[in-house]
Design a protein around this motif. Sequence first.
Motif, mmCIF file in Angstrom:
data_model
loop_
_atom_site.group_PDB
_atom_site.id
_atom_site.type_symbol
_atom_site.label_atom_id
_atom_site.label_comp_id
_atom_site.label_asym_id
_atom_site.label_seq_id
_atom_site.Cartn_x
_atom_site.Cartn_y
_atom_site.Cartn_z
ATOM 1 N N ARG A 164 -4.836 -11.725 -5.945
ATOM 2 C CA ARG A 164 -4.070 -11.238 -4.806
ATOM 3 C C ARG A 164 -3.523 -9.846 -5.101
ATOM 4 N N ILE A 165 -3.626 -8.957 -4.128
ATOM 5 C CA ILE A 165 -3.081 -7.605 -4.209
ATOM 6 C C ILE A 165 -1.913 -7.522 -3.230
ATOM 7 N N ILE A 166 -0.770 -7.113 -3.716
ATOM 8 C CA ILE A 166 0.414 -6.993 -2.866
ATOM 9 C C ILE A 166 0.989 -5.586 -2.994
ATOM 10 N N VAL A 167 1.254 -4.979 -1.868
ATOM 11 C CA VAL A 167 2.019 -3.738 -1.813
ATOM 12 C C VAL A 167 3.213 -4.021 -0.917
ATOM 13 N N GLU A 168 4.380 -4.129 -1.510
ATOM 14 C CA GLU A 168 5.575 -4.463 -0.744
ATOM 15 C C GLU A 168 6.005 -3.276 0.121
ATOM 16 N N ASP A 169 6.765 -3.579 1.170
ATOM 17 C CA ASP A 169 7.278 -2.529 2.047
ATOM 18 C C ASP A 169 7.981 -1.453 1.234
ATOM 19 N N ASN A 170 7.777 -0.215 1.616
ATOM 20 C CA ASN A 170 8.379 0.905 0.900
ATOM 21 C C ASN A 170 8.557 2.068 1.858
ATOM 22 N N GLU A 171 9.189 3.116 1.399
ATOM 23 C CA GLU A 171 9.524 4.247 2.256
ATOM 24 C C GLU A 171 8.311 5.021 2.762
#
Length: 361
Positions: free
Chosen positions: A101-108
């Motif tokens: 699994r690849i996750i990119v969390e919310d960011n600016e």
Amino acid sequence: MLTKADDYPIHQTPEPIAFSGSDRNFYDRYFFNGYSLGGDMFFAAALGVYPHLNIMDAAFAVRIGGRQYNIRGSRHLNMERMDTHVGPIRIEVVEPLKKLRIIVEDNEHGIAADVLFEGRSAPVEEPRSIRRNGPRVIMDITRMTQLGHYSGWIHAGGQEVRLESANVQGVRDRSWGVRHVGARDPQAMVPAQDHQFHWLWVPAQLEDRGFLFYVNEDRHGEAWNYGMVIVHDDGRVEHLPGAEIDVTYQPGTRWPTHGTITTPGGIRVDIEPEARFFMTGIGYLDPEWAHGINKGPLVIGYDEIDPKEVSYVPPHIYTQAFARLKMTLPDGSVQRGFGTFEALSMGPHARLGFKGMHGGQ
């Protein structure tokens, strides 16, 4: 120093897992790419661990339509190799050798993702590859490559793309060993030798099989690392020695516009690359985000690429491209599918007529 990894049966030396032999260029890396079957979306992700540099870095990039969005991060490893996250980017092993699994969390920066990779077949282990520059080892790696499908979602550039496994496929690999990472060695080899690297990589999926072709060639055009493997859906794996590739390049560049793979057994694969993806988006050749560079305890960066504004100059010389493929079998039957055409060529190549570091034909 004991770390979380020491509770797993993965030791490679008599020391704790935090110590990886003695070569400062040792690395351990995840790579993923995926694309919609129409080619309008293409993404890639990577995460690298450099134990002797005490650095971990990661990146995620996606091309949606005509623009590529890139987020990259670097942090101090703190000798803990099992924490596979860098800022908002992380990789999770859901089921070893099957699901990640690849996750990119919310960011600016407005780029986020939650993507699940599921293997279509078992990973293919490539033979160990060793390359020397005079007495110095510059590459000593093992890689496994796995074809598969993706599901989940990606948000970038104010757009959200939903990924369905029936319509989004790609590949992932894991490589580890020794290749140059981090800062350049201040003491060059003697006598001085031209830097030369010529690489083509084509993983693809067809109707009832997938295949992988790869080749490294020296300055004379002789292959020193190559292979072609066909992985059938029924589990059979065919290794096809002697496969060769003929490539047409965009004039004045080393970007492929067509490729043809042939095997001694009479298989022919025609490759038609379409929209390019620039590997600088995940750190390759990027002067600011080169793999293993110490940027501090944690640094995150973001940029965008408009392909219409890109010329064939570093760092944009290294590309992957969504590709349509046709495999013609010895009996005349045809399999069609999709894949990736990756190309990086630096330095002279006599057979192709490449001169200098980046000059085209």
